[in-house]
Every structure is written in C-alpha cells, then in structure tokens.
Design a protein around this motif. Structure first.
Motif, PDB file in Angstrom:
ATOM      1  N   PHE A 201       0.835  -1.204   0.000  1.00 18.16           N
ATOM      2  CA  PHE A 201       0.000   0.000   0.000  1.00 18.16           C
ATOM      3  C   PHE A 201       0.872   1.256   0.000  1.00 18.16           C
ATOM      4  O   PHE A 201       0.630   2.200  -0.779  1.00 18.16           O
ATOM      5  N   VAL A 202       1.892   1.275   0.850  1.00 22.55           N
ATOM      6  CA  VAL A 202       2.800   2.418   0.902  1.00 22.55           C
ATOM      7  C   VAL A 202       3.545   2.565  -0.428  1.00 22.55           C
ATOM      8  O   VAL A 202       3.737   3.679  -0.932  1.00 22.55           O
TER       9      VAL A 202
ATOM     10  N   ARG B  99       1.366   4.155  -3.020  1.00 22.29           N
ATOM     11  CA  ARG B  99       1.188   5.596  -2.788  1.00 22.29           C
ATOM     12  C   ARG B  99       2.445   6.391  -3.165  1.00 22.29           C
ATOM     13  O   ARG B  99       2.335   7.543  -3.602  1.00 22.29           O
ATOM     14  N   LYS B 100       3.620   5.787  -2.995  1.00 18.43           N
ATOM     15  CA  LYS B 100       4.855   6.536  -3.177  1.00 18.43           C
ATOM     16  C   LYS B 100       5.405   6.497  -4.598  1.00 18.43           C
ATOM     17  O   LYS B 100       6.043   7.438  -5.043  1.00 18.43           O
TER      18      LYS B 100
ATOM     19  N   ARG C 253       2.830   1.079 -10.299  1.00 14.21           N
ATOM     20  CA  ARG C 253       1.638   1.243  -9.462  1.00 14.21           C
ATOM     21  C   ARG C 253       0.574   0.215  -9.836  1.00 14.21           C
ATOM     22  O   ARG C 253      -0.032  -0.421  -8.970  1.00 14.21           O
TER      23      ARG C 253
ATOM     24  N   ARG D 158      -0.752  -2.969  -7.529  1.00  9.21           N
ATOM     25  CA  ARG D 158      -2.171  -3.158  -7.217  1.00  9.21           C
ATOM     26  C   ARG D 158      -2.610  -4.590  -7.506  1.00  9.21           C
ATOM     27  O   ARG D 158      -3.421  -5.163  -6.767  1.00  9.21           O
TER      28      ARG D 158
END
Length: 207
Positions: free
Chosen positions: A156-157, A160-161, A168, A172
């Motif tokens: 998750f981090v 986001r980063k 990304r 996911r």
C-alpha cells in the motif's frame, strides 16, 4: 478422480507453468526466484489436494494433507519476503529468519493436527473439521495473518509513493492477489464452518 482432484490437477499444471515462465525470464533475479518458490508452495499444496481429495481411505487423506502442509505453511513467509524485496524495504540475509516460526508449525503438522483435527467422508468427498480447540491453530492463524497484513501495508505504501504508472498498476495486482489469498485461506475452510451450517472440503488451494 472426483471433480476437486481434477481442478487441483489443472491448477497445479497452470501454477508450475507460471512459476517456470517467470523463473526462466531471469533465473538470477531475486524476485523471480521468490515468485518461483511461491509457485512451488502452491503446487505442493495442490499436489496434496489432487491425491487427497480422491483418497480411498481416511489415513490416505490425512497423509496427503501432511504432504501438502509445507506448501501452505511456508507460503505466507515467501509472500512477505517477496513484498520486502519488491518494495525495497529489506532484502538481507536476516529475512530468512521470517521462516523460523513455520518450522515449528511444520513439526506440529507432521506430528499432530495443525489446522484440521479430523477428516470424515461424506459421499464422494472428504469433509475436514477445523481444529478450533488447539492453541497451535490460533498461533498459526495469527502468524500468517500478521505476515500477510505486513505485506499489504508494504504494498500500500509502495503504491502511494511510486511515480511509475506501470509499477503502481503491477503493485495493485499483487495487492489484490494477497487480499484474495487471505480470503481463500480463511472464509471457506475456517469462518464458514464456524458461523454457518457449512462443511469444508478443504478447497482453499483451488482458489
């Protein structure tokens, strides 16, 4: 061979092909090797299911369940190891310490019931009775849930980063796969028999 054994055999073949495909793309890549080991864990779990679902005896069903147990006992360790390397958080030799608790659970699985206390036949299928009364059962559940939740937090981090749209999207997909793994690990074999009038046939590896 019943339908569950047929599905397990099909899933086993697909899993091995996926693992070999990724490994052969880059045999020296750490992530590729870890993915291959994850595939081997799933394949071993499915191998036990393929033979166990159609076993003619209770003893045979228990035997094949024990054969398959290293697959699901070490799977969450490899997933966390993969997540640590994938997200770049850690990748040193110390990560192999993550596997130590699973050695304890493997010993219990080989010597006594870890997640299922009994197996009995219902028609053409074996029904498995979750080992709700054993402390080792809850310790194992806490162990793999903890590992999977840490993996999800790392992913998750990372989602986001990262600035890369490709990474990304890839992250996911991995995140969703871990969530689905948690669900298949718990809902059908453990939660459904506890909350509803439901009998589990040990279908988790098929999912």
């Amino acid at each position: 061979m019943n339908i569950l054994s047929f599905i397990a055999t099909l899933a086993l073949a697909i899993t091995l092909m996926e693992g070999l495909y990724i490994l052969l793309r880059d045999p020296r890549g750490a992530l590729n090797r870890l993915f291959f080991l994850i595939s081997l864990c799933l394949a071993l779990w499915l191998l036990g299911g393929a033979f166990g679902y159609s076993s003619p005896t209770r003893e045979g069903a228990f035997f094949w369940f024990r054969v398959s147990s290293p697959g699901f006992i070490f799977l969450h360790c490899l997933v966390l190891h993969f997540a640590l390397r994938y997200t770049g958080v850690a990748g040193g030799a110390w990560t192999w310490l993550l596997y130590l608790p699973s050695l304890f659970f493997l010993h219990i699985s080989f010597s006594d019931g870890l997640v299922f206390s009994d197996i009995y036949q219902s028609g053409n299928y074996w029904v498995m009775v979750p080992n709700y009364e054993a402390l080792s059962f809850y310790l194992f559940v806490a162990n793999y849930l903890g590992y999977y939740l840490i993996s999800l937090a790392l992913l998750f981090v990372h989602i986001r980063k990262t600035r890369s749209i490709r990474i990304r999207g890839q992250s996911r997909v991995i995140f969703a796969a871990v969530v689905f793994t948690i669900a298949s690990y718990n809902i059908e074999p453990f939660l459904a028999p506890l909350l509803f009038d439901y009998m589990t046939y040990g279908q988790a590896p098929l999912y």
